[in-house]
Design a protein around this motif. Structure first.
Motif, PDB file in Angstrom:
ATOM      1  N   SER A  16       0.832  -1.209   0.000  1.00 37.29           N
ATOM      2  CA  SER A  16       0.000   0.000   0.000  1.00 37.29           C
ATOM      3  C   SER A  16       0.857   1.245   0.000  1.00 37.29           C
ATOM      4  CB  SER A  16      -0.918   0.011   1.223  1.00 37.29           C
ATOM      5  OG  SER A  16      -1.792  -1.077   1.192  1.00 37.29           O
ATOM      6  N   GLU A  17       1.915   1.241   0.803  1.00 37.03           N
ATOM      7  CA  GLU A  17       2.823   2.386   0.844  1.00 37.03           C
ATOM      8  C   GLU A  17       3.518   2.569  -0.497  1.00 37.03           C
ATOM      9  OE1 GLU A  17       5.413   1.662   4.117  1.00 37.03           O
ATOM     10  OE2 GLU A  17       3.838   1.951   5.603  1.00 37.03           O
ATOM     11  N   ALA A  18       3.931   1.463  -1.118  1.00 37.39           N
ATOM     12  CA  ALA A  18       4.602   1.537  -2.413  1.00 37.39           C
ATOM     13  C   ALA A  18       3.660   2.107  -3.470  1.00 37.39           C
ATOM     14  CB  ALA A  18       5.098   0.163  -2.824  1.00 37.39           C
ATOM     15  N   LEU A  19       2.396   1.695  -3.463  1.00 37.96           N
ATOM     16  CA  LEU A  19       1.441   2.191  -4.438  1.00 37.96           C
ATOM     17  C   LEU A  19       1.160   3.677  -4.265  1.00 37.96           C
ATOM     18  CD1 LEU A  19      -1.082  -0.781  -4.589  1.00 37.96           C
ATOM     19  CD2 LEU A  19       0.645  -0.153  -6.287  1.00 37.96           C
ATOM     20  N   LEU A  20       1.216   4.167  -3.038  1.00 39.70           N
ATOM     21  CA  LEU A  20       1.003   5.589  -2.786  1.00 39.70           C
ATOM     22  C   LEU A  20       2.153   6.430  -3.316  1.00 39.70           C
ATOM     23  CD1 LEU A  20      -0.460   5.553   0.836  1.00 39.70           C
ATOM     24  CD2 LEU A  20      -1.673   6.010  -1.299  1.00 39.70           C
ATOM     25  N   ASN A  21       3.346   5.847  -3.445  1.00 39.77           N
ATOM     26  CA  ASN A  21       4.508   6.582  -3.910  1.00 39.77           C
ATOM     27  C   ASN A  21       4.704   6.529  -5.418  1.00 39.77           C
ATOM     28  OD1 ASN A  21       5.440   7.614  -1.457  1.00 39.77           O
ATOM     29  ND2 ASN A  21       6.319   5.637  -0.914  1.00 39.77           N
ATOM     30  N   LEU A  22       3.745   5.950  -6.145  1.00 40.15           N
ATOM     31  CA  LEU A  22       3.871   5.869  -7.588  1.00 40.15           C
ATOM     32  C   LEU A  22       3.350   7.149  -8.238  1.00 40.15           C
ATOM     33  CD1 LEU A  22       2.766   2.199  -8.344  1.00 40.15           C
ATOM     34  CD2 LEU A  22       5.072   3.120  -8.085  1.00 40.15           C
ATOM     35  N   LEU A  23       4.128   7.663  -9.169  1.00 46.35           N
ATOM     36  CA  LEU A  23       3.759   8.867  -9.901  1.00 46.35           C
ATOM     37  C   LEU A  23       3.129   8.486 -11.238  1.00 46.35           C
ATOM     38  CD1 LEU A  23       7.035  10.946  -9.447  1.00 46.35           C
ATOM     39  CD2 LEU A  23       4.921  11.163  -8.145  1.00 46.35           C
ATOM     40  N   THR A  24       2.105   9.220 -11.634  1.00 46.00           N
ATOM     41  CA  THR A  24       1.522   9.034 -12.957  1.00 46.00           C
ATOM     42  C   THR A  24       2.417   9.721 -13.980  1.00 46.00           C
ATOM     43  OG1 THR A  24       0.249  11.082 -12.864  1.00 46.00           O
ATOM     44  CG2 THR A  24      -0.813   9.079 -11.975  1.00 46.00           C
ATOM     45  N   LEU A  25       2.139   9.491 -15.227  1.00 46.42           N
ATOM     46  CA  LEU A  25       2.909  10.119 -16.293  1.00 46.42           C
ATOM     47  C   LEU A  25       2.783  11.645 -16.241  1.00 46.42           C
ATOM     48  CD1 LEU A  25       4.785   9.366 -18.543  1.00 46.42           C
ATOM     49  CD2 LEU A  25       2.824   9.067 -20.034  1.00 46.42           C
ATOM     50  N   ASP A  26       1.594  12.140 -15.955  1.00 45.33           N
ATOM     51  CA  ASP A  26       1.398  13.591 -15.852  1.00 45.33           C
ATOM     52  C   ASP A  26       2.170  14.176 -14.670  1.00 45.33           C
ATOM     53  OD1 ASP A  26      -0.205  13.750 -18.112  1.00 45.33           O
ATOM     54  OD2 ASP A  26      -2.049  13.444 -16.963  1.00 45.33           O
ATOM     55  N   GLU A  27       2.184  13.466 -13.544  1.00 43.90           N
ATOM     56  CA  GLU A  27       2.957  13.935 -12.389  1.00 43.90           C
ATOM     57  C   GLU A  27       4.450  13.919 -12.700  1.00 43.90           C
ATOM     58  OE1 GLU A  27       0.065  12.544  -8.705  1.00 43.90           O
ATOM     59  OE2 GLU A  27       1.386  11.056  -9.640  1.00 43.90           O
ATOM     60  N   MET A  28       4.873  12.937 -13.494  1.00 47.29           N
ATOM     61  CA  MET A  28       6.274  12.830 -13.879  1.00 47.29           C
ATOM     62  C   MET A  28       6.684  13.982 -14.783  1.00 47.29           C
ATOM     63  SD  MET A  28       8.855  11.036 -13.299  1.00 47.29           S
ATOM     64  CE  MET A  28      10.242  10.610 -14.281  1.00 47.29           C
ATOM     65  N   THR A  29       5.823  14.348 -15.727  1.00 51.49           N
ATOM     66  CA  THR A  29       6.156  15.473 -16.603  1.00 51.49           C
ATOM     67  C   THR A  29       6.244  16.772 -15.809  1.00 51.49           C
ATOM     68  OG1 THR A  29       3.849  15.859 -17.217  1.00 51.49           O
ATOM     69  CG2 THR A  29       5.120  14.411 -18.651  1.00 51.49           C
ATOM     70  N   ALA A  30       5.372  16.928 -14.827  1.00 51.03           N
ATOM     71  CA  ALA A  30       5.409  18.128 -13.993  1.00 51.03           C
ATOM     72  C   ALA A  30       6.666  18.153 -13.120  1.00 51.03           C
ATOM     73  CB  ALA A  30       4.163  18.197 -13.117  1.00 51.03           C
ATOM     74  N   ALA A  31       7.057  17.009 -12.604  1.00 50.06           N
ATOM     75  CA  ALA A  31       8.214  16.942 -11.701  1.00 50.06           C
ATOM     76  C   ALA A  31       9.534  17.140 -12.435  1.00 50.06           C
ATOM     77  CB  ALA A  31       8.224  15.607 -10.967  1.00 50.06           C
ATOM     78  N   THR A  32       9.622  16.652 -13.670  1.00 53.49           N
ATOM     79  CA  THR A  32      10.905  16.688 -14.376  1.00 53.49           C
ATOM     80  C   THR A  32      10.991  17.766 -15.447  1.00 53.49           C
ATOM     81  OG1 THR A  32      10.147  15.103 -16.045  1.00 53.49           O
ATOM     82  CG2 THR A  32      11.242  14.214 -14.073  1.00 53.49           C
ATOM     83  N   GLY A  33       9.840  18.230 -15.926  1.00 56.54           N
ATOM     84  CA  GLY A  33       9.853  19.187 -17.025  1.00 56.54           C
ATOM     85  C   GLY A  33      10.043  18.517 -18.377  1.00 56.54           C
ATOM     86  N   LEU A  34      10.081  17.192 -18.403  1.00 54.02           N
ATOM     87  CA  LEU A  34      10.222  16.448 -19.650  1.00 54.02           C
ATOM     88  C   LEU A  34       8.840  16.155 -20.221  1.00 54.02           C
ATOM     89  CD1 LEU A  34      12.950  13.883 -18.534  1.00 54.02           C
ATOM     90  CD2 LEU A  34      13.275  15.976 -19.872  1.00 54.02           C
ATOM     91  N   SER A  35       8.763  16.132 -21.545  1.00 54.55           N
ATOM     92  CA  SER A  35       7.478  15.852 -22.185  1.00 54.55           C
ATOM     93  C   SER A  35       7.162  14.366 -22.108  1.00 54.55           C
ATOM     94  CB  SER A  35       7.511  16.293 -23.648  1.00 54.55           C
ATOM     95  OG  SER A  35       8.385  15.443 -24.380  1.00 54.55           O
ATOM     96  N   ARG A  36       5.902  14.044 -22.384  1.00 53.00           N
ATOM     97  CA  ARG A  36       5.477  12.644 -22.402  1.00 53.00           C
ATOM     98  C   ARG A  36       6.260  11.859 -23.459  1.00 53.00           C
ATOM     99  NH1 ARG A  36       0.138  11.913 -20.020  1.00 53.00           N
ATOM    100  NH2 ARG A  36      -0.225  10.142 -21.393  1.00 53.00           N
ATOM    101  N   SER A  37       6.506  12.480 -24.613  1.00 49.64           N
ATOM    102  CA  SER A  37       7.226  11.768 -25.673  1.00 49.64           C
ATOM    103  C   SER A  37       8.696  11.554 -25.305  1.00 49.64           C
ATOM    104  CB  SER A  37       7.104  12.502 -27.010  1.00 49.64           C
ATOM    105  OG  SER A  37       7.717  13.768 -26.948  1.00 49.64           O
TER     106      SER A  37
END
Length: 90
Positions: A16-37
């Protein structure tokens, strides 16, 4: 999931803790500034952070993203870096 928990490899609380720490693709783009592609290309060539493929969804563990971002740290823009903290001369 029950099989893993029953085998003692993973308990329900840590899952459960591990699943809470998973980032979606949109959260990843916001966190890194990298595009989805760009993230898709990095998943294909293995240069991005470790990821999970859950069905059709891609998820990133926050700890893996943090470690990957730290590995990208540079002290100079003009030398190559082997990500060990030591500059490599060409």
């Amino acid at each position: 999931m029950r099989r893993l928990a029953a085998a003692g490899a993973l308990n329900v609380t840590s899952l459960s803790e591990a699943l809470l720490n998973l980032l979606t693709l949109d959260e990843m783009t916001a966190a890194t500034g990298l595009s989805r592609s760009t993230l898709a290309k990095r998943r294909c060539d293995g240069t991005g952070p470790a990821f999970f493929k859950i069905g059709r969804q891609v998820k990133y563990d926050r700890a893996d993203v943090d470690a990957w971002m730290l590995s990208r740290r540079r002290t100079s823009t003009w030398t190559a870096n082997d990500n060990t903290g030591k500059a490599v001369t060409a």
